[in-house]
Design an enzyme around this catalytic site. Structure first.
Site, mmCIF file in Angstrom:
data_model
loop_
_atom_site.group_PDB
_atom_site.id
_atom_site.type_symbol
_atom_site.label_atom_id
_atom_site.label_comp_id
_atom_site.label_asym_id
_atom_site.label_seq_id
_atom_site.Cartn_x
_atom_site.Cartn_y
_atom_site.Cartn_z
ATOM 1 N N GLU A 33 0.837 -1.211 0.000
ATOM 2 C CA GLU A 33 0.000 0.000 0.000
ATOM 3 C C GLU A 33 0.869 1.258 0.000
ATOM 4 O O GLU A 33 0.687 2.156 -0.814
ATOM 5 C CB GLU A 33 -0.893 -0.021 1.244
ATOM 6 C CG GLU A 33 -1.755 1.211 1.415
ATOM 7 C CD GLU A 33 -2.857 1.291 0.379
ATOM 8 O OE1 GLU A 33 -3.790 0.505 0.456
ATOM 9 O OE2 GLU A 33 -2.777 2.143 -0.524
ATOM 10 N N ASP B 180 1.108 4.056 -3.043
ATOM 11 C CA ASP B 180 0.706 5.439 -2.811
ATOM 12 C C ASP B 180 1.845 6.411 -3.117
ATOM 13 O O ASP B 180 1.662 7.409 -3.809
ATOM 14 C CB ASP B 180 0.270 5.629 -1.348
ATOM 15 C CG ASP B 180 -0.904 4.733 -0.964
ATOM 16 O OD1 ASP B 180 -1.470 4.079 -1.870
ATOM 17 O OD2 ASP B 180 -1.249 4.672 0.229
ATOM 18 N N SER C 213 -7.394 2.464 -3.512
ATOM 19 C CA SER C 213 -6.095 2.819 -2.940
ATOM 20 C C SER C 213 -5.194 3.472 -3.963
ATOM 21 O O SER C 213 -4.346 4.273 -3.618
ATOM 22 C CB SER C 213 -5.343 1.546 -2.572
ATOM 23 O OG SER C 213 -5.708 1.074 -1.371
#
Ligand SMILES: *[C@@H]1O[C@H](CO)[C@@H](O)[C@H](O)[C@H]1NC(C)=O
Ligand SMILES: *[C@@H]1O[C@H](CO)[C@@H](O)[C@H](O)[C@H]1NC(C)=O
Ligand SMILES: *[C@@H]1O[C@H](CO)[C@@H](O)[C@H](O)[C@H]1NC(C)=O
Ligand SMILES: *[C@@H]1O[C@H](CO)[C@@H](O)[C@H](O)[C@H]1NC(C)=O
Length: 601
Positions: A300, A304, A518
């Protein structure tokens, strides 16, 4: 796995000292689904109590937010300073005095208090035995059946009657939100090793470009999303930030998700050559770690950081790592902070003088797992950042109208209010009206991706800026369809969308494909950072709270997405439609149009 509702509410006789005082129940909740109450909590176990005092003038703060974010208002862009915001939300002196006196009665002194910047929160470390006395309650250890996680909680707490108007809420008490379940909204099934040896980034070879509106998009973008694909799709072209030192972008990280620097270099080498050897600022929140061992890299965090910072390069990036939940050790007398972490992060950031102007968060959880008062208060904290000119992006969730549980029967699409009603599951904090919720698309030309979280909040009513767009959607959606499953008067989400599938990132030393809303939120945040650059390089203030502007612009700055639906809770979900819809919001950004629209004033 079957989720048996823990429906045994055991009524305990109240301790004598509760009856003897003027204690009145402040908050109570049903025993939460999927949790089992175990023994009484060890009396020496120390918890970190957060006490929220009412904010003196939140209504005025809200009024000011809407003035400075309304492009038609003379105060547009005149964001509030840290001090101005604090003056509006700091508690009344009578509340401060009443709470101080109460805490002093229980043996605390000013040096024991950790106060938020606006003094609207007081944090103290308290042994369970004392907390029980102060709150007229009994704490128990609770076990989460599925994971085995343990928490010290209660289903009800009380306060002396005279304190009710001076204290909004106290946690941890009734909050059973599970940190480890807080979904990183990664759509894990997308995580497959990239085995294509012929992958060539943006090189299209001799294949024909895909025509999207008036642009040509590389056909490879229909299989793999790269920085180059996003620049083509969203018409960023070769825009180079002009005043990169005057604006910045931030990414939040939780749950021991570490953004790996070596992976970032591999990614830059692969997709953003000019960014090679550049990095970002790491900031630890409440002891958040930063383990750079490759095997500790978080998918994640890597996703990002790589896409947000890669797309907005050379605008400086910040990555916050907020500490995860400490392991539960029942006889531990050093304080354990088992509150959920959004508040820790926002408390930290509100103390800073300078805050990045565009911030993306790819975490969320079903709204109902967070007590309503707490969700409202966290939303009011986020509003303080909005007032200071910060655009906040949140992923809309990866479960369509459901909660994204892998369980095909979606056992969790039921209310936790004791009535056990079948219900769609909106995602918090995406439903907070002061943030911009970002849903997902896929393919070229773009359609709504099936997992894109969307729907209507059960906690927050529809903000006025949505009246027209959401009103139109509801007009075309019969009220008897999904009756009782969603709140037609609630804040609709998401607000916007961006690609959310098949992103090529680097993770633990190799290229992998990954997806989820996400991915969508950091992409949108990067575009906001670029738009802020457009503005600050012309001497204009950054965009700040975006939604009133976005709903005004609508199709003038967005590609309307009209295909696809977001199934969940045993239904096909909502349909993408002309105009706003609860899967892709207003659509995906068209940077070239938005750039012209925000350059004006
Ligand atoms: C893109 O991919 C989708 C599904 O993977 C396919 O249906 C569509 O035809 C493709 N579009 C083009 C233009 O190749
Ligand atoms: C990046 O840094 C390394 C080590 O200092 C250096 O060898 C390399 O030339 C640099 N690359 C670029 C593109 O600046
Ligand atoms: C980082 O993680 C590795 C692998 O799990 C571990 O061995 C190491 O002790 C950690 N380093 C720090 C500084 O925590
Ligand atoms: C979505 O579209 C289908 C096909 O047109 C229709 O049957 C269905 O009722 C629509 N669903 C909603 C929620 O509007």
């Amino acid at each position: 796995m079957l989720f048996l509702r823990n429906s045994l509410t055991i009524l305990l006789p109240l301790p004598a000292w509760v009856l003897a005082s003027d204690f009145r129940v402040k908050e109570s909740t049903e025993p939460p689904r999927g949790w089992t109450r175990l023994a009484e909590a060890p009396s020496a176990h120390t918890i970190s109590l957060r006490i929220a005092l009412p904010q003196a003038d939140f209504a005025e703060l809200e009024r000011r937010i809407y003035q400075v974010s309304d492009p038609g208002h003379e105060l547009y862009g005149q964001h509030l300073s840290k001090e101005q915001v604090e003056a509006l939300v700091s508690p009344r002196p009578t509340s401060l005095e009443a709470v101080n006196a109460w805490l002093k009665d229980h043996g605390f002194e000013e040096k024991d208090f950790d106060r938020s910047a606006a003094k609207d929160w007081v944090n103290i470390n308290v042994p369970v035995a004392l907390a029980e006395k102060m709150l007229g309650t009994k704490y128990h250890t609770w076990r989460h059946d599925e994971s085995g996680d343990r928490l010290v909680r209660t289903t009800s707490y009380s306060l002396p009657a005279h304190l009710h108007e001076h204290i909004e809420l106290i946690q941890p008490t009734t909050m059973f939100a599970r940190w480890s379940a807080m979904k990183t909204t990664i759509h894990w099934p997308e995580l497959v090793e990239d085995s294509s040896p012929s992958f060539a980034g943006s090189a299209s070879g001799n294949r024909l470009a895909i025509k999207v509106a008036s642009t040509d998009v590389d056909p490879s973008c229909n299989q793999t999303i790269t920085i180059s694909c996003l620049k083509q799709l969203y018409k960023i072209g070769d825009y180079v930030p002009k005043s990169p030192r005057k604006t910045s972008i931030g990414i939040t990280g939780y749950l021991e998700e570490f953004a790996n620097l070596a992976d970032l270099q591999s990614f830059y080498n692969d997709q953003v050559k000019p960014a090679v050897n550049s990095s970002f600022k790491f900031v630890s929140v409440k002891g958040g770690l930063n383990n750079q061992t490759l095997s500790e890299a978080g998918a994640e965090a890597n996703l990002d950081v790589q896409f947000a910072f890669g797309l907005s390069f050379p605008i400086p990036g910040t990555f916050w790592s907020t500490a995860g939940r400490p392991p539960f050790i029942p006889d531990l007398t050093t304080p354990t902070n088992t509150n959920e972490p959004y508040l820790d992060w926002v408390d930290f950031v509100l103390r800073q003088k300078e805050v990045p102007h565009s911030i993306s968060t790819s975490y969320g959880e079903p709204e109902q797992t967070v007590p309503r008062k707490y969700a409202e208060r966290v939303c009011h904290e986020l509003a303080q950042l909005a007032a200071r000119g910060v655009s906040l992006m949140y992923s809309s969730g990866d479960g369509g109208v459901g909660d994204g549980s892998e369980d095909p029967a979606d056992h969790l699409c039921f209310t936790n209010d004791g009535k056990n009603t079948h219900r769609f599951m909106p995602t918090f904090p995406a439903t907070c009206p002061f943030v911009t919720a970002v849903g997902g698309t896929n393919d070229v030309p773009e359609t709504a991706v099936f997992f894109s979280g969307g729907g209507f909040s059960d906690y927050f009513k529809r903000p006025f800026y949505q009246d027209r767009a959401v009103g139109k959607f509801l007009e075309n959606t019969p009220s008897d369809l999904y009756q009782g499953l969603y709140n037609r008067a609630g804040r609709g989400f998401p607000d916007v969308a961006a690609q959310g599938r098949r992103f090529r990132i680097w993770w633990r030393g190799r290229a992998v494909s990954i997806g989820g809303t996400s991915a969508s939120a950091p992409v949108f945040a990067a575009i906001v950072a670029l738009l802020n650059d457009v503005r600050v390089s012309k001497g204009l203030p950054p965009l700040g709270f975006l939604n009133p502007l976005l709903y005004l612009i609508g199709p003038l700055g967005f590609n309307d997405i009209t295909q696809g639906n977001n199934p969940g809770c045993g239904t096909p979900g909502f349909n993408a439609t002309v105009g706003w819809d609860p899967i892709t919001g207003l659509g995906t950004p068209d940077f070239s149009k938005l750039k012209a629209l925000v350059s004006g004033h």
